[in-house]
Every structure is written in C-alpha cells, then in structure tokens.
Design a protein around this motif. Structure first.
Motif, PDB file in Angstrom:
ATOM      1  N   LYS A  53       1.030  -0.969  -0.292  1.00 14.18           N
ATOM      2  CA  LYS A  53       0.108   0.274   0.049  1.00 14.18           C
ATOM      3  C   LYS A  53       1.235   1.254   0.062  1.00 14.18           C
ATOM      4  O   LYS A  53       0.508   2.200  -0.965  1.00 14.18           O
ATOM      5  N   ALA A  56       2.054   2.701  -3.170  1.00 15.99           N
ATOM      6  CA  ALA A  56       1.166   2.767  -4.228  1.00 15.99           C
ATOM      7  C   ALA A  56       0.124   3.725  -3.422  1.00 15.99           C
ATOM      8  O   ALA A  56      -0.008   4.581  -4.067  1.00 15.99           O
ATOM      9  N   ALA A  84      -0.178   5.591 -10.237  1.00 15.98           N
ATOM     10  CA  ALA A  84      -0.539   4.695 -11.290  1.00 15.98           C
ATOM     11  C   ALA A  84      -0.583   5.064 -12.486  1.00 15.98           C
ATOM     12  O   ALA A  84      -0.681   3.885 -12.978  1.00 15.98           O
ATOM     13  N   PHE A  89       0.260  -0.124  -9.876  1.00 18.72           N
ATOM     14  CA  PHE A  89      -0.547  -1.205 -10.230  1.00 18.72           C
ATOM     15  C   PHE A  89      -0.868  -1.927  -9.205  1.00 18.72           C
ATOM     16  O   PHE A  89       0.259  -2.416  -8.991  1.00 18.72           O
ATOM     17  N   LEU A  90      -1.115  -1.371  -7.848  1.00 15.25           N
ATOM     18  CA  LEU A  90      -2.115  -2.565  -6.883  1.00 15.25           C
ATOM     19  C   LEU A  90      -3.260  -3.258  -7.057  1.00 15.25           C
ATOM     20  O   LEU A  90      -4.144  -2.828  -7.403  1.00 15.25           O
ATOM     21  N   GLY A  91      -2.555  -4.543  -7.372  1.00 12.26           N
ATOM     22  CA  GLY A  91      -3.744  -5.499  -6.940  1.00 12.26           C
ATOM     23  C   GLY A  91      -4.295  -5.356  -5.298  1.00 12.26           C
ATOM     24  O   GLY A  91      -3.821  -6.246  -4.708  1.00 12.26           O
ATOM     25  N   PHE A  92      -5.525  -5.137  -5.041  1.00 14.12           N
ATOM     26  CA  PHE A  92      -5.829  -5.089  -3.510  1.00 14.12           C
ATOM     27  C   PHE A  92      -6.427  -6.625  -3.337  1.00 14.12           C
ATOM     28  O   PHE A  92      -6.917  -7.361  -3.786  1.00 14.12           O
TER      29      PHE A  92
END
Lengths: 261, 478
Positions: A53, A56, A84, A89-92
């Motif tokens: 986190k 991001a 972004a 890219f953050l995959g949650f």
C-alpha cells in the motif's frame, strides 16, 4: 526472468513507515528490474500488505524514512493517481465494493484517465466495449460483469479476477499483487495466474505478496523474499518458497536473529 | 483527506443574483384584512375568499409543528409580507412582450425559456415571484383539451374545476403550513388532463423567489381524469440574499380511474452561506390522491437547496390496485437541514407502493428520512417496498432514518431496507490507485448512489440534476 542488463524499475532503500504513529515498516530494501517476478512472503502482520500500500501511495500510511525510486523518479513525491498513471499497479487484497457504480463504467474511466495521462488514445463506450470483452476472455469472465456494480456482491474469486482485468487494462510497468491468491479456489487460481503470466513481459515486473507457495506453482518467481517485523530478512530463489512451505517461517527468523547477534 | 472533502462541498451558489423588477408588495403582517386584500387584488370570487378566511381562522388556532429533526429560530409570521406581484407593464401575448430583465434572469439560470420550450417541447408556465407572467404552448395543449395555466387564470376561467378539487387532497386544516398557504396563496399552477388524454409533452414550471423577505405561497393543482396521463416538472432556483425566506407551498394531485401522474422536482433554492446564514425555509405539503382504480401517482424529487427542507410528498391509495411511488435524492451540505420523506396510505385493495430514498450528507449538515407506510384494515393484499440509503461525506454531518409502519391488515406485505455508507478513504484510494482524481471519483460514486432515483427523472431533468449534484459537491471530498 532475470537479465543482468535489464533496466532497474524499482529501487527501495531503508523504507520506514507508520500508521497511526505505529511503526510498521522498519527499513526495507528491495531492487526490482524489468522482466523479474518477486514474491514477498512472511507471516501475518509482518508488514507485507503495508509495503504494497505504501508503494501505491495509500494516504493512511506515513513514510518516515528511506527512499523509493520508480523508473528513475522519486515515487514518494507522486500522488497515488500519478503513480498509477506512471505505471504502478496495486492489485488489492480486499477490493472495495461500490454499489451503483457499474464495473464497466469504472473500468472505462480508469482506462481513459490513464490513457490520456500517457498521451494515448481514449476509447468511446462502444470501442471500449469491444476492447474490454477481449481482455475479459483472458480471465474467462462473463460480459455480465460489466453491468454489475463495482465489486458489489462479487465472490472472492470474481473480485480477484476483476483486479487482474484492471491490470490487463492499465498495462502497468510494476504490478504489486497483494494476496491475489487468497479466497481463490483451485480453478480460479489457475485462471488468475494464467492471466498474470500472459500479461507479464520482459518490460514489466511483478511483485507478488503472498502467504502460500501454491500461487508460486503457477507464477514462477525469480526471487523470494521473507518479511518479518517490517524488514526483508532473507532473499532466495523459488526453492526458498518450497522450503518455507515445508518448514514454516520460524527458522528464517531465528537464523536472522543469530546473524544479527 | 478530510480537508479536500470539505473543499469539494464549498462551492458558492451559482444562481445568486437579484433581478431588479418593480414589485407590488403588501405591507408586512397577517390578518383577515390582508387575506381580503390578497383576494381582492386577484379579483377572486366570493367562494375563494371564504376558503381563504376559513383557512386563516383555523390557522390562528394552530401551532407550528415541532417534531421535525431541524432547528431554526422562531419565525415571526407578522414580519413577513404575504403578497408580491411584478407590476405588469402590459398584457403579454407573446414572448417578445415579456420583460427583457426577466428573460435575462432565465438566461443567467441557463434556462432560456423560449429556446427550452421550443427545443425540448416543454411548455413552461413561468412563475416569477407569485404571479404567472407568461404561458407557452397553452394553445397546443388546448387542442387536446388540456388546461395548463396559472392558478389565478384557472379560478377565472374554470371556477367549477378549481372549486371541486381545491383542498380535496390537502384540506385547509391539514397542518400549520398548509393552513397558512390556504389563507394567503398568491398564485401557482393548474393542470387538467381530460378523460383518456395522454399529455403530449412534459409540463414544466419554473419557480423563482425574487423579492426579499416575501414568503412564497404557491398552490398547485393537477387533475388527471379517467385514463389520462401527465408528466409534470417543477424546478426551482432563487437569488442569493441574507434574510431567511419562508416558502410554504401546497401541491395537490388527483388521479381518477386508470389515470397516471408523474411529478418531478429539482429543487435548488438558496441554502444559506457556508456559515449557515440566510437561505430558504422550505415547508411544503405535497400529496396525491389515487382516487380511481388502477391509478398511479409517482413523485420524484431531487432536493439540493434550501436552508431547511420539511417536505413529505405523499400518496393516498384509495382506488383498488392503485400505485404510489416516491423516488428521492436529498443532498445537504454546510449547515443545511432536511427532514424529508413520504407517506404511503393504503386504503384500497391490492394497492402497491414503492419508496426509494437516497440521502447524501456533507459538511455540517443534517439529513433525515421520515416515512410513514400505513396499511388500512380494508387494504387486502397491499404491498410496500421501502429502501432508504444514506451516504455520509466527511465525519461532521448527520444522517437519520425514521421509518413508521402502521399495518392493520394481515394480508399486507411490507418490506423495509436501509443502509448507510460513507465516502471514505478506502473507496477513494481504490479510485486513485487506478489513476482517477478524487473529484471524479466522488462524482462517480454519487451518481452511482442516486442512479435508482435518477432513472425515474425525465431525460433533460436527469442531465440537469446530475450537473447540480456535481456542482453542490465540488471541493467537498479528498
């Protein structure tokens, strides 16, 4: 894939961060080059998700020290939006549910916003519909997904597929996938992993945050890092993950403490 | 983050300007004499004066309702002027003759009346302060027998219809503000759709409060005869000034057998400034009577303005199989207070009602949903579905839900669902991690939240309302 002359994408040095004045990250060092797949493993509460986190730009976390360079730029100076757009890219782990906002509308807005920021062509609703349907086939998603509310009432597997769909849309340089394997049955895991593998090229890098070895059977890591108490305490190759599966985490921590002493 | 949340809501009132038109104002205060003056100024028949006087005498015995979840200083009803009419320069037969100052006012509002009427096919009965200035498309409507005119004209030209229906849904004894309105109402709109006629266009009235410290007491009466259908739009804006203004309108709808009335409102009156100074007090009584079998009345409201809103558009479902609907979006910001909702009173058999209420609170505002579902003893097979959703923006506002259920028939089905959500950090981070700016994210979340209501608005109204919500929330979230 490891290539010695591949450009450096992410350079993290001595990163520390707090949430509500509690120190979670206590000095992380990590170097990721284009084409590589890194897995970050470790017990609950070791700071893996916080690290994801912080990269991001989650506003709840305060960076208190260290530096992060992404593609040559100071990542910590950038807003989450700009990260972004710049290719992070953050995959949650837990994608938020937004009732009333259609998934299709959200995906198109995200896509067009990022496209515009990169000086690339935006798509009108009809063009986007064709484009997104093709991407959805990759993840074996039904077109009905576009009409449903964003993540609302999605099963765990559906949410994670939707995350990878966003990864497919936004074409990131660095994908940080936070426990993408949690809540997936074996078929969904295969589909999601297959999607990630197809999206991965020698130009981008992937950081997988995971508890379990099983995801790594599908997405083969070049490096495996063990996190504990806000630090990376051991780094190895994919065999380390197998060893962790076999022996747990305690021995790594013990080894680390012995080395430190 | 919360600082940005505040900024997004802090958008000054766009329609704040004051039009300089000579007005004919009755001195402040209320007495039988003032009621007689109003009636005389309007050349009203004796029966209407009697209606007003009965209402006034009853009003004197009443006290203001204290139960709404709103706070405001005591209103001095003797410190209000009860009548104001723009001084007519000449009788107007066409738009060319309308006061150019008035036309400019509409231009500023972005509602060029002639264009709008022509392009959108909307007949606009313009109410400017209390008297209708001009009516367009009236002749076209007359061809199919539809009467759409100011209330005063209706009293003059169609007294038998007005006499028959005035006060038949909202009696002069109904409540404090309805009694006040019945005594002093200045003008309003009248609409009559004859048997079997489907109104060929949406009917629209723009309300606008102009004279400082002049209470507005509009009276609207819509009658749909057997099998008739009409869609009516009411939109409001007001200029900006400091003194609180009382607005106590009464709207009555009557639907006979198989008739259908759809009433849509977008309300954007001056809400006061960021400190809560000024703004309109909007104390309105709106009620529809589904008198005939299979009749249907549908209220859709988008409430974004006024310092205080006290308003419960309701349906009395008298005819068997009749249907009542209430779709509402109420947005409050800064120091605004809203206590709004509906009443669905099921009297006839197999009557159905549906309530969808969406409350959005931001700033320091307070937003209450208050709704009554009453199923009478003879209402066999009655059904109600209610859904009340609240959304909080920031952490200094309030959202409340007060549902009342009174069910006297065992065969009835009543469902109530409620939810509260918050535009919070996690939702906004999700959007920003996909490159989407916070303001755009909020607008998308809000539009998603109100979608179930907005799909019931006529197309052009939905576009306006969407813009309005965006404007109202600009700078409030971050």
């Amino acid at each position: 894939m490891i290539k010695d002359n591949a450009p450096e994408l992410l350079d993290v040095q001595g990163l520390t961060a707090t949430v509500d004045s509690r120190e979670i990250l206590r000095g992380i060092d990590l170097n990721v080059r284009a084409g590589e797949v890194h897995a970050i493993m470790g017990p609950n509460g070791s700071g893996k998700s916080t690290f994801a986190k912080v990269l991001a730009g989650h506003p709840a976390y305060q960076v208190t020290g260290g530096m992060v360079r992404f593609d040559g730029a100071d990542l910590l100076e950038l807003s989450p939006e700009d990260r972004a757009r710049g290719g992070v890219f953050l995959g949650f782990q837990y994608p938020v549910e937004v009732p009333g906002v259609t998934n299709g509308g959200f995906l198109r807005l995200a896509y067009n916003t990022v496209q515009a920021a990169r000086g690339k062509e935006e798509l009108d609703p009809l063009e986007f519909d064709d484009f997104i349907r093709e991407k959805m086939q990759l993840l074996e998603m039904d077109p009905d997904f576009l009409e449903r509310s964003l993540n609302a009432g999605f099963s765990g597997g559906e949410k994670k597929r939707n995350e990878i769909l966003q990864m497919a849309l936004l074409e990131p340089r660095l994908s940080i996938l936070d426990e993408t394997d949690s809540g997936l049955d074996i078929d969904a895991l295969r589909i999601v992993a297959n999607g990630v593998n197809q999206l991965h090229t020698s130009d981008d890098a992937i950081v997988l945050v995971t508890h379990y070895q099983r995801l790594l059977n599908y997405i083969e890591p070049d490096y495996v890092h063990v996190m504990e108490n806000g630090r990376i305490i051991k780094t190895g190759d994919k065999r380390l993950a197998l060893e962790l599966e076999d022996r747990g985490y305690d021995w790594v921590a013990q080894e680390y403490r012995e080395r430190a002493a | 983050m919360s600082a940005v949340i505040q900024n997004l809501v802090n958008q000054p009132y766009k329609h704040g300007f004051h039009t300089d038109i000579e007005a004919d104002v009755v001195p402040k205060g209320l007495s039988e004499d003032v009621v007689r003056v109003i009636s005389a100024k309007k050349n009203e028949p004796e029966w209407l004066l009697e209606f007003r006087l009965k209402a006034f005498r009853h009003w004197q015995t009443m006290t203001e309702p204290k139960w709404p979840n709103v706070k405001y200083p005591k209103i001095d009803f003797q410190d209000i002027s009860y009548y104001s009419a723009p001084k007519p320069k000449a009788t107007k037969k066409s738009m060319d003759e309308v006061d150019p100052e008035l036309l400019r006012t509409f231009e500023k509002l972005g509602v060029p009346m002639h264009e709008r009427a022509a392009l959108a096919g909307v007949a606009v009965d313009v109410v400017f302060d209390s008297v209708s200035v001009t009516t367009t498309y009236k002749e076209k409507l007359a061809e199919v027998g539809i009467i759409f005119c100011s209330f005063s004209e209706a009293v003059r030209d169609h007294p038998e219809l007005v006499k028959k229906y005035l006060g038949s849904v909202v009696p002069h004894t109904d409540n404090f503000y309805a009694a006040l309105n019945s005594a002093v109402f200045s003008d309003g709109s009248f609409c009559y759709i004859p048997k079997g006629v489907k109104c060929p266009m949406d009917l629209s009235t723009y309300f606008r409060i102009n004279t400082e410290e002049t209470g507005q007491f509009e009276r609207t009466l819509i009658v749909a005869e057997e099998g008739a259908q009409v869609s009516y739009l009411e939109g409001c804006t007001a200029p900006q000034f400091d003194t609180n203004q009382l607005h106590a309108a009464v709207v009555e709808l009557i639907a006979l057998d198989n008739a259908e009335i759809k009433y849509s409102t977008v309300q954007n009156w001056y809400a006061g400034d960021e400190e809560g100074k000024g703004g309109i007090y909007n104390f309105v009584t709106k009620r529809g009577l589904c008198k005939g079998v299979n009749s249907k009345i549908s209220w859709t409201q988008v409430e974004t303005g006024s310092a205080i809103t006290w308003k419960y558009p309701s349906c009395v479902l008298l005819g068997d199989n009749s249907v009542g609907e209430f779709y509402s979006v109420a947005l409050t910001n800064h120091h605004q207070q809203a206590d709004t909702g509906t009443k669905m009173v099921h009297v006839g058999k197999n009557t159905r009602s549906r309530i969808i209420s969406k409350g959005i609170s931001a700033g320091l505002s307070n937003n209450s949903y208050r709704g009554l579902v009453k199923i009478g003893a003879r209402a066999d097979g009655a059904r109600n579905y209610s859904q009340c959703d609240s959304m909080l923006i920031g952490d200094r506002c309030g959202a409340h839900t007060f549902p009342y259920l009174q069910v006297a028939n065992k065969s009835a089905t009543v469902e109530h669902e409620a939810s509260t959500s918050k535009i919070g950090e996690e939702q906004l981070f999700y959007f920003s991690s996909r490159g989407i700016e916070t303001e755009e994210a909020v607008s998308m979340i809000i539009n998603g939240f109100v979608r179930d209501v907005f799909i019931h608005l006529p197309m052009e109204f939905a576009v306006e309302a969407t813009k309005l919500l965006g404007l109202k929330l600009e700078g409030s979230v971050g």
